[in-house]
Scaffold this active site. Structure first.
Site, PDB file in Angstrom:
ATOM      1  N   ARG A 186       0.835  -1.198   0.000  1.00 46.05           N
ATOM      2  CA  ARG A 186       0.000   0.000   0.000  1.00 46.05           C
ATOM      3  C   ARG A 186       0.868   1.246   0.000  1.00 46.05           C
ATOM      4  O   ARG A 186       1.884   1.289   0.688  1.00 46.05           O
ATOM      5  CB  ARG A 186      -0.860  -0.002   1.272  1.00 46.05           C
ATOM      6  N   SER A 246      -8.524  -0.256  -0.814  1.00 52.60           N
ATOM      7  CA  SER A 246      -9.454  -0.664   0.252  1.00 52.60           C
ATOM      8  C   SER A 246     -10.216   0.539   0.804  1.00 52.60           C
ATOM      9  O   SER A 246     -10.894   1.232   0.072  1.00 52.60           O
ATOM     10  CB  SER A 246      -8.693  -1.414   1.346  1.00 52.60           C
ATOM     11  N   HIS A 247     -10.064   0.798   2.120  1.00 55.77           N
ATOM     12  CA  HIS A 247     -10.810   1.908   2.729  1.00 55.77           C
ATOM     13  C   HIS A 247      -9.914   3.130   2.961  1.00 55.77           C
ATOM     14  O   HIS A 247     -10.320   4.063   3.656  1.00 55.77           O
ATOM     15  CB  HIS A 247     -11.402   1.448   4.071  1.00 55.77           C
ATOM     16  N   LYS A 268      -3.583  -6.588  -3.227  1.00 57.57           N
ATOM     17  CA  LYS A 268      -3.866  -7.758  -2.388  1.00 57.57           C
ATOM     18  C   LYS A 268      -3.644  -8.990  -3.262  1.00 57.57           C
ATOM     19  O   LYS A 268      -4.076  -9.009  -4.414  1.00 57.57           O
ATOM     20  CB  LYS A 268      -5.302  -7.725  -1.855  1.00 57.57           C
ATOM     21  N   ASP A 285     -13.480  -1.766  -1.341  1.00 64.08           N
ATOM     22  CA  ASP A 285     -13.230  -2.860  -2.292  1.00 64.08           C
ATOM     23  C   ASP A 285     -14.105  -4.083  -2.037  1.00 64.08           C
ATOM     24  O   ASP A 285     -13.892  -5.139  -2.625  1.00 64.08           O
ATOM     25  CB  ASP A 285     -11.746  -3.236  -2.322  1.00 64.08           C
ATOM     26  N   ASP A 304     -14.662  -6.175   0.531  1.00 64.24           N
ATOM     27  CA  ASP A 304     -14.349  -7.381   1.307  1.00 64.24           C
ATOM     28  C   ASP A 304     -14.689  -7.233   2.792  1.00 64.24           C
ATOM     29  O   ASP A 304     -14.536  -8.171   3.557  1.00 64.24           O
ATOM     30  CB  ASP A 304     -12.883  -7.825   1.113  1.00 64.24           C
ATOM     31  N   ARG A 305     -15.196  -6.049   3.198  1.00 67.95           N
ATOM     32  CA  ARG A 305     -15.603  -5.863   4.608  1.00 67.95           C
ATOM     33  C   ARG A 305     -17.040  -5.373   4.659  1.00 67.95           C
ATOM     34  O   ARG A 305     -17.443  -4.499   3.895  1.00 67.95           O
ATOM     35  CB  ARG A 305     -14.679  -4.876   5.315  1.00 67.95           C
TER      36      ARG A 305
END
Length: 476
Positions: A16, A110-111, A120, A251, A253-254
């Protein structure tokens, strides 16, 4: 050619950085060269040119990084299957569902804020993290790469992915779900298009927010574990009198969720609902949660005949532990939920949303009823405070040493699985070092206000004994 990465970029669970400052196309190309090289060398008797699936999220910088990554992968001799823009779990699906695919890389921030991006990775069906990521850096620094000319194909898998997720409702009478009303908030993240396709095929009534993919996130930041980011969803659920609401991170996944009364259902509480459902058909199974999860969850798993297992925080670490134990279900406070009972064991928030529908139907209770039945625990949010990188792990070691050699009368149990988690008659408290930032993370839970104060005082006492104090809380 050799390549050196910015030292902040190769992290514990993923890669990242900040676009134009610590991360750019040259880094993406080098990641492709190194990852492809590792896969070719690990293939042994396998294909001479392994195939890697590549996807990307909705960030402005993602197409540029994807282009460079594909160049690097093909230059190493790997073939690439481009699946285009979509949620991270769609990339995981592309890798897990095909024997012709040997690895996968999703470009995603992601966030994180819009100017961040990252990668990832999945390697021969397993999470790629920790020492694996450091190995990419070593290969790049040495220029120790294989050479080749891989081929590139572009595939459309969204429809197939959506149909596979819908199997999460198999065995449920569709009529039983025909009256359900659900709100969904994609937060302008990469899950938007798949959510639209999914909602169109789901029984019941579905109201969607912010499904347009926009890497600037104009409506709210896509992190569903921050309560302020659920305000729009809460307003929608109240206005339309919906049964519950589901939100996703950038993204996909959460997962985050609220019940019909607008109450947040935190990650460990969602896992309580899922565990009750899964343990009906997987009697005595192990259910894994990270060290930040409520004691109520572990008690709940045991009460429904399961074996609760507390494990280290980090989606890669949890996935690895699931494979090792054969666990059908795992989750984290951060909203990563992993189903391996009739799915692939990766974290997929869209699928977790479907499984919330399914659990409600199978258990014969509304999500609001399931939430209301949970014990009222008082807990702190995750308190994150800055500690020097070189000090964070030694400090945790000192606290652990003190509490195991001289625990004092109030300490009932010390668990050092990940940091230090201490049980007392008041409840429990946790202190751990973040693997990804120069911060310590603290959390406490009790069934009374007084108890919670005493637990926080114990955290502060241990910090001060190590010459530290709990400063201003910092974000992820």
């Amino acid at each position: 050619m050799k390549h050196t990465f910015d030292p902040t970029v190769l992290r514990e669970y993923d890669i990242r950085g900040i676009i134009g400052e610590t991360l750019g196309p040259d880094d993406a190309r080098a990641i492709g060269r190194s990852f492809g090289t590792l896969l070719i060398r690990a293939s042994g008797e396998g294909p001479a040119s392994p195939t890697i699936a590549v996807g990307y999220d909705g960030r402005v910088s993602s197409p540029m990084l994807e282009h460079a990554l594909v160049e690097g992968l093909t230059a190493s001799g790997c073939n690439v299957r481009r699946i285009g823009m979509g949620a991270t779990p769609m990339l995981y699906y592309a890798e897990a569902s095909s024997e012709e695919v040997h690895g996968g890389i999703q470009i995603t921030g992601s966030h994180n804020p819009p100017n961040y991006n990252g990668f990832k990775m999945v390697f021969q069906g397993r999470p790629f993290f920790g020492a694996d990521i450091q190995e990419l850096g070593k290969l790049a620094a040495a220029g120790d790469w294989t050479d080749g000319a891989g081929e590139v194909e572009t595939v459309q898998i969204m429809d197939e992915y959506v149909d596979r997720m819908l199997e999460g409702l198999s065995g449920i009478d569709v009529e039983a779900l025909s009256g359900i009303k659900v709100g969904w908030d994609a937060g302008n993240g990469a899950a938007g298009p798949a959510l639209e396709a999914l909602a169109a095929k789901l029984p019941g009534e579905h109201h969607l927010l912010f499904t347009d993919v926009d890497g600037h996130f104009p409506n709210h930041h896509p992190d569903p574990t921050v309560e302020a980011n659920l305000a729009d969803l809460r307003a929608l659920v109240a206005e339309k009198k919906l049964d519950f609401g589901v939100a996703f991170d950038g993204d996909g996944d959460r997962i985050g969720a609220i019940d019909g009364e607008g109450r947040v259902i935190w990650g460990d509480q969602l896992l309580m609902i899922y565990a009750e459902d899964v343990l009906k058909t997987h009697k005595g199974a192990t259910v894994i949660a990270d060290v930040k999860a409520s004691r109520a969850l572990f008690d709940n798993v045991a009460a429904h005949g399961g074996k609760p297992l507390m494990w280290k925080t980090g989606h890669s670490l949890i996935k690895s532990k699931m494979k090792e134990t054969g666990s059908p279900l795992a989750g984290e406070m951060s909203g990563h939920v992993f189903f391996a009972d009739t799915y692939y064991g990766f974290d997929d928030a869209l699928y977790a949303g479907i499984r919330l529908l399914a659990a409600s139907a199978r258990l014969g209770k509304s999500v609001t009823e399931l939430k209301s039945a949970m014990p009222d625990m008082l807990n702190t949010p995750e308190m994150r405070f800055q500690v020097d990188e070189a000090r964070k792990f030694p400090a945790i070691a000192e606290v652990t040493e003190r509490l195991t050699t001289d625990p004092g009368p109030q300490v009932e149990e010390v668990n050092a699985t990940d940091g230090v988690r201490v049980n007392t008659k008041d409840g429990w408290w946790l202190l751990r070092a973040s693997n990804t930032q120069d911060v310590l993370v603290a959390r406490a839970e009790s069934d009374s206000e007084d108890g919670l104060e005493r637990l926080i005082a114990q955290i502060d006492e241990q910090l001060s004994l190590s010459g530290l104090e709990r400063g201003e809380s910092v974000g992820h």
